[in-house]
Design a protein around this motif. Structure first.
Motif, PDB file in Angstrom:
ATOM      1  N   ILE A 195      39.123 -39.470 -97.032  1.00  0.00           N
ATOM      2  CA  ILE A 195      39.417 -38.299 -96.529  1.00  0.00           C
ATOM      3  C   ILE A 195      40.463 -38.155 -95.714  1.00  0.00           C
ATOM      4  O   ILE A 195      40.940 -37.260 -94.964  1.00  0.00           O
ATOM      5  CB  ILE A 195      38.210 -37.477 -95.590  1.00  0.00           C
ATOM      6  CG1 ILE A 195      37.972 -38.699 -94.376  1.00  0.00           C
ATOM      7  CG2 ILE A 195      36.883 -37.431 -96.383  1.00  0.00           C
ATOM      8  CD1 ILE A 195      37.013 -37.996 -93.318  1.00  0.00           C
ATOM      9  N   GLU A 196      41.463 -39.116 -95.916  1.00  0.00           N
ATOM     10  CA  GLU A 196      42.741 -39.317 -95.283  1.00  0.00           C
ATOM     11  C   GLU A 196      43.635 -38.172 -95.524  1.00  0.00           C
ATOM     12  O   GLU A 196      44.231 -37.804 -94.419  1.00  0.00           O
ATOM     13  CB  GLU A 196      43.685 -40.507 -95.642  1.00  0.00           C
ATOM     14  CG  GLU A 196      44.831 -40.736 -95.162  1.00  0.00           C
ATOM     15  CD  GLU A 196      45.802 -41.825 -95.964  1.00  0.00           C
ATOM     16  OE1 GLU A 196      46.719 -41.661 -96.222  1.00  0.00           O
ATOM     17  OE2 GLU A 196      45.104 -43.049 -95.830  1.00  0.00           O
ATOM     18  N   LYS A 197      43.820 -37.747 -96.633  1.00  0.00           N
ATOM     19  CA  LYS A 197      44.875 -36.446 -96.953  1.00  0.00           C
ATOM     20  C   LYS A 197      44.158 -35.199 -96.299  1.00  0.00           C
ATOM     21  O   LYS A 197      44.863 -34.381 -95.542  1.00  0.00           O
ATOM     22  CB  LYS A 197      44.893 -36.447 -98.373  1.00  0.00           C
ATOM     23  CG  LYS A 197      45.691 -37.476 -99.070  1.00  0.00           C
ATOM     24  CD  LYS A 197      45.729 -36.969-100.640  1.00  0.00           C
ATOM     25  CE  LYS A 197      46.442 -38.080-101.110  1.00  0.00           C
ATOM     26  NZ  LYS A 197      46.842 -37.866-102.627  1.00  0.00           N
ATOM     27  N   LYS A 198      42.775 -34.957 -96.209  1.00  0.00           N
ATOM     28  CA  LYS A 198      42.323 -34.015 -95.481  1.00  0.00           C
ATOM     29  C   LYS A 198      42.379 -33.927 -94.174  1.00  0.00           C
ATOM     30  O   LYS A 198      42.801 -32.968 -93.596  1.00  0.00           O
ATOM     31  CB  LYS A 198      40.700 -33.977 -95.815  1.00  0.00           C
ATOM     32  CG  LYS A 198      39.898 -32.971 -95.375  1.00  0.00           C
ATOM     33  CD  LYS A 198      38.554 -33.080 -95.584  1.00  0.00           C
ATOM     34  CE  LYS A 198      37.581 -32.037 -94.715  1.00  0.00           C
ATOM     35  NZ  LYS A 198      36.176 -32.152 -94.834  1.00  0.00           N
ATOM     36  N   VAL A 199      42.329 -34.947 -93.554  1.00  0.00           N
ATOM     37  CA  VAL A 199      42.475 -35.282 -92.005  1.00  0.00           C
ATOM     38  C   VAL A 199      43.786 -35.157 -91.730  1.00  0.00           C
ATOM     39  O   VAL A 199      44.271 -34.146 -90.613  1.00  0.00           O
ATOM     40  CB  VAL A 199      41.949 -36.500 -91.518  1.00  0.00           C
ATOM     41  CG1 VAL A 199      42.230 -36.701 -89.960  1.00  0.00           C
ATOM     42  CG2 VAL A 199      40.523 -36.638 -91.690  1.00  0.00           C
ATOM     43  N   VAL A 200      44.837 -35.485 -92.437  1.00  0.00           N
ATOM     44  CA  VAL A 200      46.063 -35.325 -92.112  1.00  0.00           C
ATOM     45  C   VAL A 200      46.699 -33.883 -92.416  1.00  0.00           C
ATOM     46  O   VAL A 200      47.449 -33.208 -91.638  1.00  0.00           O
ATOM     47  CB  VAL A 200      47.099 -36.223 -93.078  1.00  0.00           C
ATOM     48  CG1 VAL A 200      48.636 -35.792 -92.947  1.00  0.00           C
ATOM     49  CG2 VAL A 200      47.110 -37.541 -92.815  1.00  0.00           C
ATOM     50  N   ARG A 201      46.158 -33.096 -93.412  1.00  0.00           N
ATOM     51  CA  ARG A 201      46.472 -31.699 -93.500  1.00  0.00           C
ATOM     52  C   ARG A 201      46.002 -31.201 -92.275  1.00  0.00           C
ATOM     53  O   ARG A 201      46.494 -30.061 -91.731  1.00  0.00           O
ATOM     54  CB  ARG A 201      45.853 -31.349 -94.671  1.00  0.00           C
ATOM     55  CG  ARG A 201      46.338 -29.953 -95.162  1.00  0.00           C
ATOM     56  CD  ARG A 201      45.653 -29.384 -96.346  1.00  0.00           C
ATOM     57  NE  ARG A 201      44.301 -29.533 -96.506  1.00  0.00           N
ATOM     58  CZ  ARG A 201      43.671 -30.627 -97.165  1.00  0.00           C
ATOM     59  NH1 ARG A 201      44.477 -31.571 -97.953  1.00  0.00           N
ATOM     60  NH2 ARG A 201      42.264 -30.753 -97.239  1.00  0.00           N
ATOM     61  N   GLN A 229      40.554 -31.836 -81.779  1.00  0.00           N
ATOM     62  CA  GLN A 229      39.212 -31.183 -82.408  1.00  0.00           C
ATOM     63  C   GLN A 229      39.610 -30.957 -83.731  1.00  0.00           C
ATOM     64  O   GLN A 229      38.652 -31.138 -84.561  1.00  0.00           O
ATOM     65  CB  GLN A 229      39.045 -29.729 -81.690  1.00  0.00           C
ATOM     66  CG  GLN A 229      37.754 -29.104 -82.057  1.00  0.00           C
ATOM     67  CD  GLN A 229      36.497 -29.701 -81.583  1.00  0.00           C
ATOM     68  OE1 GLN A 229      36.594 -30.092 -80.530  1.00  0.00           O
ATOM     69  NE2 GLN A 229      35.647 -29.838 -82.298  1.00  0.00           N
ATOM     70  N   ALA A 230      40.616 -30.691 -84.305  1.00  0.00           N
ATOM     71  CA  ALA A 230      40.762 -30.146 -85.788  1.00  0.00           C
ATOM     72  C   ALA A 230      40.847 -31.700 -86.504  1.00  0.00           C
ATOM     73  O   ALA A 230      40.089 -31.345 -87.574  1.00  0.00           O
ATOM     74  CB  ALA A 230      42.500 -29.700 -85.908  1.00  0.00           C
ATOM     75  N   ILE A 231      41.283 -32.811 -86.091  1.00  0.00           N
ATOM     76  CA  ILE A 231      41.251 -33.840 -86.855  1.00  0.00           C
ATOM     77  C   ILE A 231      39.735 -34.422 -86.879  1.00  0.00           C
ATOM     78  O   ILE A 231      39.127 -35.004 -87.810  1.00  0.00           O
ATOM     79  CB  ILE A 231      42.128 -34.979 -86.318  1.00  0.00           C
ATOM     80  CG1 ILE A 231      41.939 -35.346 -85.067  1.00  0.00           C
ATOM     81  CG2 ILE A 231      43.541 -34.710 -86.950  1.00  0.00           C
ATOM     82  CD1 ILE A 231      42.968 -36.653 -84.535  1.00  0.00           C
ATOM     83  N   GLY A 232      38.817 -34.180 -85.716  1.00  0.00           N
ATOM     84  CA  GLY A 232      37.465 -34.431 -85.526  1.00  0.00           C
ATOM     85  C   GLY A 232      36.695 -33.727 -86.572  1.00  0.00           C
ATOM     86  O   GLY A 232      35.922 -33.920 -87.360  1.00  0.00           O
ATOM     87  N   ASP A 233      36.900 -32.299 -86.496  1.00  0.00           N
ATOM     88  CA  ASP A 233      36.061 -31.586 -87.485  1.00  0.00           C
ATOM     89  C   ASP A 233      36.531 -31.680 -88.871  1.00  0.00           C
ATOM     90  O   ASP A 233      35.704 -31.634 -89.755  1.00  0.00           O
ATOM     91  CB  ASP A 233      36.654 -29.930 -87.168  1.00  0.00           C
ATOM     92  CG  ASP A 233      36.230 -29.560 -85.843  1.00  0.00           C
ATOM     93  OD1 ASP A 233      35.197 -30.307 -85.222  1.00  0.00           O
ATOM     94  OD2 ASP A 233      36.488 -28.634 -85.563  1.00  0.00           O
ATOM     95  N   ALA A 234      37.635 -32.456 -89.468  1.00  0.00           N
ATOM     96  CA  ALA A 234      37.845 -32.800 -90.649  1.00  0.00           C
ATOM     97  C   ALA A 234      37.253 -34.104 -90.965  1.00  0.00           C
ATOM     98  O   ALA A 234      37.313 -34.401 -92.149  1.00  0.00           O
ATOM     99  CB  ALA A 234      39.547 -32.734 -90.895  1.00  0.00           C
ATOM    100  N   GLY A 235      36.551 -34.749 -90.084  1.00  0.00           N
ATOM    101  CA  GLY A 235      35.895 -36.205 -90.266  1.00  0.00           C
ATOM    102  C   GLY A 235      36.396 -37.243 -89.740  1.00  0.00           C
ATOM    103  O   GLY A 235      35.785 -38.199 -89.913  1.00  0.00           O
ATOM    104  N   ALA A 236      37.418 -37.347 -88.900  1.00  0.00           N
ATOM    105  CA  ALA A 236      38.238 -38.408 -88.371  1.00  0.00           C
ATOM    106  C   ALA A 236      37.022 -38.664 -87.190  1.00  0.00           C
ATOM    107  O   ALA A 236      36.441 -37.799 -86.636  1.00  0.00           O
ATOM    108  CB  ALA A 236      39.409 -37.943 -88.098  1.00  0.00           C
ATOM    109  N   GLY A 237      37.024 -40.123 -86.696  1.00  0.00           N
ATOM    110  CA  GLY A 237      36.588 -40.353 -85.451  1.00  0.00           C
ATOM    111  C   GLY A 237      35.083 -40.557 -85.590  1.00  0.00           C
ATOM    112  O   GLY A 237      34.304 -40.352 -84.479  1.00  0.00           O
ATOM    113  N   HIS A 238      34.399 -41.065 -86.828  1.00  0.00           N
ATOM    114  CA  HIS A 238      32.890 -41.138 -87.011  1.00  0.00           C
ATOM    115  C   HIS A 238      32.752 -42.537 -86.762  1.00  0.00           C
ATOM    116  O   HIS A 238      33.090 -43.383 -87.451  1.00  0.00           O
ATOM    117  CB  HIS A 238      32.519 -40.605 -88.209  1.00  0.00           C
ATOM    118  CG  HIS A 238      32.206 -39.258 -88.242  1.00  0.00           C
ATOM    119  ND1 HIS A 238      30.918 -38.797 -87.897  1.00  0.00           N
ATOM    120  CD2 HIS A 238      33.031 -38.046 -88.502  1.00  0.00           C
ATOM    121  CE1 HIS A 238      31.169 -37.247 -88.076  1.00  0.00           C
ATOM    122  NE2 HIS A 238      32.360 -37.039 -88.372  1.00  0.00           N
TER     123      HIS A 238
END
Length: 373
Positions: free
Chosen positions: A212-218, A154-163
């Motif tokens: 947004i790689e860094k945002k998702v990893v964070r 859920q956290a990585i999806g909310d950060a923009g991953a998986g679109h």
């Protein structure tokens, strides 16, 4: 504890939305006056920075400005305070007001100036008008214990991953068993120091835009229960989203060019527009580009636009477009003022924490140099 945001943290957050790498080559973006080594008590967004805007900032206790149009664009041969330009820079420095510029990078950014203009016109099924680059995709692979997988996913999806297209939070998972021995000085979430532990884990895979790689990893690391999560990032063959200037899309219902001109005036809060073409012709497919869009007129024509909305139209460009059958509407360069409140809202809603004391306002100064008589 409530406190003011540091300027470096502010800009790091802002550049995740509008990276300087998006800017057109040769554009002057980033820090122009002042320092990022300070706390920001009050931030103001502005389209242009002139002496009146700086006076507004001083009067309102602003110590940081995010502007769209660069104050310094060409190399300075001299800087005198006898002229307004020199006075403007002097006032910024005297009152320790930092000036940061996001120009074509804010035009290109998803949710930036051109998307705001397309949304204001009510365009649907929009695409980039003039591609400048692409946001490549990477695959994030992370291993996590089963009970904690949903939280991480859920956290990585909310950060923009998986679109993928109109779908969000897309991921794939496989089951397996992880093993490890916690060493001296560790504080393991699972297991004991010096003893081998076996854990039922899930391998979660998802797609992430490079921007947004860094945002998702964070977000993944914050949500992950392990001290040292195992994860990988791989380049992908899939094409990423096109990035570029302008947008092209469709009105929900067609209308005449004259009716569309009234629609543009209302959407951008301008008293008049200049129009090219037969006012009785129907328009439905619309291209729009904020600022001076003369050089992309033929791009709008080639992409099948009925009408092209942009500022600062040249006489001969308008003539050429008319001969080719492309209608045009020029609402002026100043319509980019749409970015002021939207950028202020973005900073408040996406960068500042709820407890942050930093205030954010949009400049109220109208900087359009033209008036109609």
């Amino acid at each position: 504890m409530s406190e003011f945001i540091h300027a470096q943290a502010l800009i790091q957050g802002f550049e995740r939305f509008s990276p300087k790498s998006y800017a057109i080559e040769g554009d002057k973006v980033g820090l122009q006056i002042g320092t990022l080594n300070k706390k920001v008590t009050k931030l103001m967004t502005a389209l242009d920075v002139n002496e009146q805007v700086v006076d507004e900032a001083i009067e309102n206790g602003v110590d940081f400005i995010i502007a769209h149009h660069p104050l310094i664009f060409r190399p300075l041969k001299a800087l005198t305070t006898d002229e307004s330009y020199g006075k403007t820079i002097q006032k910024l420095m005297k009152h320790e007001i930092t000036l940061y510029v996001a120009h074509t990078n804010l035009d290109v950014a998803t949710g930036g100036v051109n998307d705001l203009m397309a949304d204001a016109l009510g365009l649907q099924d929009t695409d980039v008008l003039a591609k400048t680059s692409e946001d490549p995709l990477v695959k994030l692979v992370v291993y996590v214990s089963k009970p904690d997988a949903d939280r991480v996913r859920q956290a990585i999806g909310d950060a923009g991953a998986g679109h993928i297209g109109d779908y969000s939070h897309c991921s794939f998972q496989t089951e397996g068993t992880g093993s490890f021995i916690p060493g001296d000085g560790t504080d393991p979430f699972i297991g004991k120091q010096g003893e081998r532990e076996f854990v039922e884990e899930l391998k979660i895979e998802t797609i992430v835009p490079k921007s947004i790689e860094k945002k998702v990893v964070r977000a993944m690391l914050d949500a992950h229960p392990y001290e040292e999560p195992a994860y990988d990032l791989y380049p992908m063959a899939n094409e990423g989203d096109a990035l570029g200037l302008g947008r092209i899309g469709y009105l929900e219902e067609g209308m005449t060019l004259d009716a569309f001109c009234e629609h543009v005036k209302k959407a951008f809060d301008v008293p008049f527009v200049r129009a090219v073409g037969d006012g009785n012709r129907t328009v439905k497919k619309i291209a729009v580009l904020g600022g001076d869009g003369n050089k992309y007129t033929m791009t709008a024509l080639q992409k099948g636009a009925d009408v092209y909305v942009t500022g600062d139209l040249y006489y001969h460009v308008a003539h050429d477009a008319m001969m080719e059958g492309l209608m045009m509407v020029d609402p002026g360069h100043n319509v980019e003022k749409i970015m002021k409140q939207a950028t202020a809202d973005y900073v408040k809603n996406n960068i500042l924490k709820n407890s942050c004391l930093t205030e954010v306002v949009a400049s109220a100064i109208h900087t359009d140099p033209f008036r109609v008589k």
